[in-house]
Write a protein that holds these residues in place. Structure first.
Motif, mmCIF file in Angstrom:
data_model
loop_
_atom_site.group_PDB
_atom_site.id
_atom_site.type_symbol
_atom_site.label_atom_id
_atom_site.label_comp_id
_atom_site.label_asym_id
_atom_site.label_seq_id
_atom_site.Cartn_x
_atom_site.Cartn_y
_atom_site.Cartn_z
ATOM 1 N N GLN A 134 28.053 8.401 -1.182
ATOM 2 C CA GLN A 134 26.619 8.187 -1.217
ATOM 3 C C GLN A 134 26.332 6.981 -2.121
ATOM 4 O O GLN A 134 27.089 6.695 -3.038
ATOM 5 C CB GLN A 134 25.888 9.420 -1.770
ATOM 6 C CG GLN A 134 26.181 10.701 -1.005
ATOM 7 C CD GLN A 134 27.523 11.304 -1.426
ATOM 8 O OE1 GLN A 134 27.747 11.585 -2.605
ATOM 9 N NE2 GLN A 134 28.429 11.501 -0.462
ATOM 10 N N PHE A 135 25.227 6.303 -1.833
ATOM 11 C CA PHE A 135 24.877 5.095 -2.576
ATOM 12 C C PHE A 135 23.532 5.285 -3.270
ATOM 13 O O PHE A 135 22.582 5.817 -2.686
ATOM 14 C CB PHE A 135 24.771 3.898 -1.623
ATOM 15 C CG PHE A 135 25.925 3.774 -0.663
ATOM 16 C CD1 PHE A 135 27.241 3.927 -1.097
ATOM 17 C CD2 PHE A 135 25.706 3.503 0.687
ATOM 18 C CE1 PHE A 135 28.311 3.822 -0.208
ATOM 19 C CE2 PHE A 135 26.757 3.396 1.580
ATOM 20 C CZ PHE A 135 28.062 3.558 1.132
ATOM 21 N N PHE A 136 23.471 4.842 -4.518
ATOM 22 C CA PHE A 136 22.218 4.815 -5.266
ATOM 23 C C PHE A 136 22.210 3.557 -6.119
ATOM 24 O O PHE A 136 23.022 3.420 -7.036
ATOM 25 C CB PHE A 136 22.068 6.056 -6.144
ATOM 26 C CG PHE A 136 20.812 6.040 -6.973
ATOM 27 C CD1 PHE A 136 19.581 6.280 -6.389
ATOM 28 C CD2 PHE A 136 20.868 5.769 -8.331
ATOM 29 C CE1 PHE A 136 18.423 6.249 -7.150
ATOM 30 C CE2 PHE A 136 19.709 5.738 -9.095
ATOM 31 C CZ PHE A 136 18.476 5.985 -8.500
ATOM 32 N N GLN A 137 21.330 2.626 -5.755
ATOM 33 C CA GLN A 137 21.260 1.329 -6.422
ATOM 34 C C GLN A 137 22.651 0.672 -6.402
ATOM 35 O O GLN A 137 23.137 0.332 -5.341
ATOM 36 C CB GLN A 137 20.652 1.486 -7.808
ATOM 37 C CG GLN A 137 19.193 1.934 -7.730
ATOM 38 C CD GLN A 137 18.558 2.216 -9.062
ATOM 39 O OE1 GLN A 137 19.207 2.497 -10.062
ATOM 40 N NE2 GLN A 137 17.227 2.164 -9.079
ATOM 41 N N SER A 138 23.351 0.549 -7.526
ATOM 42 C CA SER A 138 24.675 -0.075 -7.516
ATOM 43 C C SER A 138 25.803 0.940 -7.611
ATOM 44 O O SER A 138 26.971 0.565 -7.719
ATOM 45 C CB SER A 138 24.792 -1.072 -8.673
ATOM 46 O OG SER A 138 24.601 -0.404 -9.916
ATOM 47 N N GLN A 139 25.486 2.241 -7.537
ATOM 48 C CA GLN A 139 26.491 3.290 -7.731
ATOM 49 C C GLN A 139 27.056 3.775 -6.392
ATOM 50 O O GLN A 139 26.313 4.017 -5.445
ATOM 51 C CB GLN A 139 25.885 4.488 -8.459
ATOM 52 C CG GLN A 139 25.299 4.175 -9.829
ATOM 53 C CD GLN A 139 24.614 5.382 -10.425
ATOM 54 O OE1 GLN A 139 25.153 6.489 -10.445
ATOM 55 N NE2 GLN A 139 23.403 5.186 -10.919
ATOM 56 N N THR B 287 0.806 -1.225 0.000
ATOM 57 C CA THR B 287 0.000 0.000 0.000
ATOM 58 C C THR B 287 0.840 1.276 0.000
ATOM 59 O O THR B 287 0.319 2.351 -0.286
ATOM 60 C CB THR B 287 -0.934 0.032 1.225
ATOM 61 O OG1 THR B 287 -0.151 -0.065 2.419
ATOM 62 C CG2 THR B 287 -1.930 -1.120 1.180
ATOM 63 N N VAL B 288 2.103 1.179 0.336
ATOM 64 C CA VAL B 288 3.004 2.329 0.342
ATOM 65 C C VAL B 288 3.928 2.239 -0.865
ATOM 66 O O VAL B 288 4.513 1.185 -1.123
ATOM 67 C CB VAL B 288 3.844 2.382 1.632
ATOM 68 C CG1 VAL B 288 4.809 3.569 1.596
ATOM 69 C CG2 VAL B 288 2.946 2.463 2.849
ATOM 70 N N LYS B 289 4.050 3.346 -1.583
ATOM 71 C CA LYS B 289 4.993 3.407 -2.692
ATOM 72 C C LYS B 289 6.259 4.107 -2.226
ATOM 73 O O LYS B 289 6.207 5.188 -1.633
ATOM 74 C CB LYS B 289 4.379 4.153 -3.880
ATOM 75 C CG LYS B 289 3.222 3.415 -4.537
ATOM 76 C CD LYS B 289 2.756 4.118 -5.791
ATOM 77 C CE LYS B 289 1.654 3.327 -6.491
ATOM 78 N NZ LYS B 289 1.203 4.004 -7.729
ATOM 79 N N ILE B 290 7.405 3.474 -2.472
ATOM 80 C CA ILE B 290 8.698 4.030 -2.070
ATOM 81 C C ILE B 290 9.597 4.026 -3.301
ATOM 82 O O ILE B 290 9.867 2.961 -3.864
ATOM 83 C CB ILE B 290 9.348 3.213 -0.948
ATOM 84 C CG1 ILE B 290 8.345 2.952 0.189
ATOM 85 C CG2 ILE B 290 10.580 3.932 -0.401
ATOM 86 C CD1 ILE B 290 8.826 1.977 1.221
ATOM 87 N N ALA B 291 10.036 5.187 -3.726
ATOM 88 C CA ALA B 291 10.840 5.291 -4.941
ATOM 89 C C ALA B 291 12.088 6.108 -4.676
ATOM 90 O O ALA B 291 12.055 7.108 -3.947
ATOM 91 C CB ALA B 291 10.030 5.926 -6.074
ATOM 92 N N ALA B 292 13.196 5.689 -5.268
ATOM 93 C CA ALA B 292 14.481 6.364 -5.088
ATOM 94 C C ALA B 292 14.793 7.274 -6.269
ATOM 95 O O ALA B 292 14.387 7.018 -7.403
ATOM 96 C CB ALA B 292 15.588 5.329 -4.927
ATOM 97 N N GLY B 293 15.516 8.316 -5.978
ATOM 98 C CA GLY B 293 16.029 9.210 -7.013
ATOM 99 C C GLY B 293 17.397 9.702 -6.596
ATOM 100 O O GLY B 293 17.765 9.632 -5.416
ATOM 101 N N VAL B 294 18.166 10.218 -7.540
ATOM 102 C CA VAL B 294 19.488 10.745 -7.232
ATOM 103 C C VAL B 294 19.767 11.972 -8.086
ATOM 104 O O VAL B 294 19.370 12.046 -9.251
ATOM 105 C CB VAL B 294 20.587 9.673 -7.453
ATOM 106 C CG1 VAL B 294 20.748 9.329 -8.928
ATOM 107 C CG2 VAL B 294 21.913 10.124 -6.854
ATOM 108 N N GLY B 295 20.420 12.937 -7.480
ATOM 109 C CA GLY B 295 20.882 14.117 -8.197
ATOM 110 C C GLY B 295 22.396 14.165 -8.133
ATOM 111 O O GLY B 295 22.991 13.878 -7.088
#
Length: 388
Positions: free
Chosen positions: A178-183, A92-100
């Protein structure tokens, strides 16, 4: 439903540590598939290896995180030189990642990039943002917590709460990751956007006590404080500290307008010739300020106050996960007593709830419920999450 699981290892070897953490998480997931997660890690790990393993086991997971000045979890409590991972599952909760990227040079563009990526992926209206941006970069330069926050407010709107903390490097003040997915990144802003059926609340507390009379900043520029009540900043401090120089033990309380609420600013360096003091955050002109004094017992007790404030304003019955963000200066000043912050939160829990967090180089949170978000220092931030 918001199911969260936490893994935590103090094994110094990267391969063994992440294997232990993943095994702990898989056992708790009991077949559930996580949609998002946060990784908090000490600076000396092989972060690329760790991210590779996480993405192999949980392909496509919306993962963010950063290096820290200490790690916290309900698995091992407070640790240093460790690795902790929290995973989120919900229908029921949407959780989405983003990176700048390039957050130091272009904070507004980087924040817009991160928010756009996360919200487009989510496809739903944002209700909460958790951010863990860069602080120190490879060349020794630093980001601006205030500029990052301003950019996030522009991209999200001032009414969306932003909670989190800036990355650390174990008090070296040289380079954070900082980490974003595999980066693995060094000049970036990773965020998680929560939307849908998400309930949350937050609380903050510091434990420092303002002393003396309130004064007005009569001259400042960014992080440099030149004059208070028309006299040099060093003379203002000398009134309370005598010949002792300003340090993290005596930060400034900067008030929100004419209210009783304040955020903290830590003195860093000073210039005897001009009498100015450079702080680790902006000091607005015309702001009302006070010098503060430290009681370590009250600084530790602030962790419980922060949690109890969040719990008192939680809109649901019982939260399903707790995120903690505490300042590295608190850990440094508390020394061996730093572990007591987590212990106070744990003791105040109404039941067994997953906990994860880290020691930061600066914290983000509103000063009050439904209030505007501020950039903090020397502050303990509690974020409670759950669903109906």
């Amino acid at each position: 439903m918001l199911k969260s699981v936490v893994g935590h290892s103090d094994d110094p070897e990267s391969q063994s540590a992440i294997a232990e953490v993943i095994e702990q998480c898989i056992n708790q997931l009991a077949g559930a598939i996580p949609q998002a997660g946060m990784l908090f890690a000490a600076i000396d790990f092989d972060h690329a290896l760790i991210l590779k393993h996480i993405n192999q086991v949980f392909p496509g997971i919306d993962l963010i995180g950063c290096t820290t000045d200490g790690e916290i979890s309900s698995t091992l409590g407070f640790q240093q030189d460790s690795l902790t991972l929290i995973l989120f599952c919900s229908d029921t909760v949407k959780i989405a990642a983003g990176v700048g990227y390039g957050v130091r040079q272009h904070p507004t563009a980087a924040t817009q990039q991160a928010v756009r990526q996360a919200t487009e992926k989510s496809g739903a209206e944002a209700k909460l943002c958790v951010a863990v941006p860069a602080s120190y970069l490879e060349d020794g330069s630093t980001t601006s917590g205030e500029e990052i926050l301003r950019g996030l407010k522009i991209a999200l709107g001032d009414e969306i709460p932003i909670v989190g903390g800036t990355a650390g490097d174990q008090f070296r003040f040289q380079k954070t990751y900082q980490f974003f997915q595999s980066q693995v990144l060094t000049n970036a802003l990773p965020i998680l956007i929560f939307s849908g059926d998400i309930h949350f609340s937050y609380g903050i507390a510091c434990g420092w006590k303002p002393i003396g009379r309130k004064s007005i900043v009569t001259k400042s520029a960014g992080t440099v404080l030149y004059e208070v009540d028309g006299e040099p900043a060093l003379e203002f401090y000398k009134r309370y500290l005598g010949d002792r120089r300003p340090t993290a033990e005596h930060p400034l309380a900067v008030y929100e307008g004419d209210s009783s609420r304040y955020y903290m600013r830590v003195p860093n360096t000073y210039d005897l010739a001009s009498g100015s003091i450079n702080f680790l955050g902006d000091i607005p002109e015309q702001a009302i300020i006070q010098v503060t004094d430290i009681s370590r017992d009250e600084v530790i007790a602030a962790a419980r106050t922060s949690f109890q404030t969040a719990l008192a304003h939680y809109p649901g019955t019982v939260p399903e996960v707790i995120l903690l963000f505490s300042c590295c200066c608190r850990r440094w000043l508390l020394g061996t007593r730093a572990k007591e912050e987590y212990q106070l939160v744990k003791q105040a829990l109404p039941e067994d709830i997953p906990i994860c967090g880290f020691y930061t180089y600066g914290e983000f949170a509103p000063l009050k419920p439904q209030g505007s978000t501020y950039y903090h220092q020397e502050t303990f931030v509690t974020l409670l999450l759950g669903t109906r």
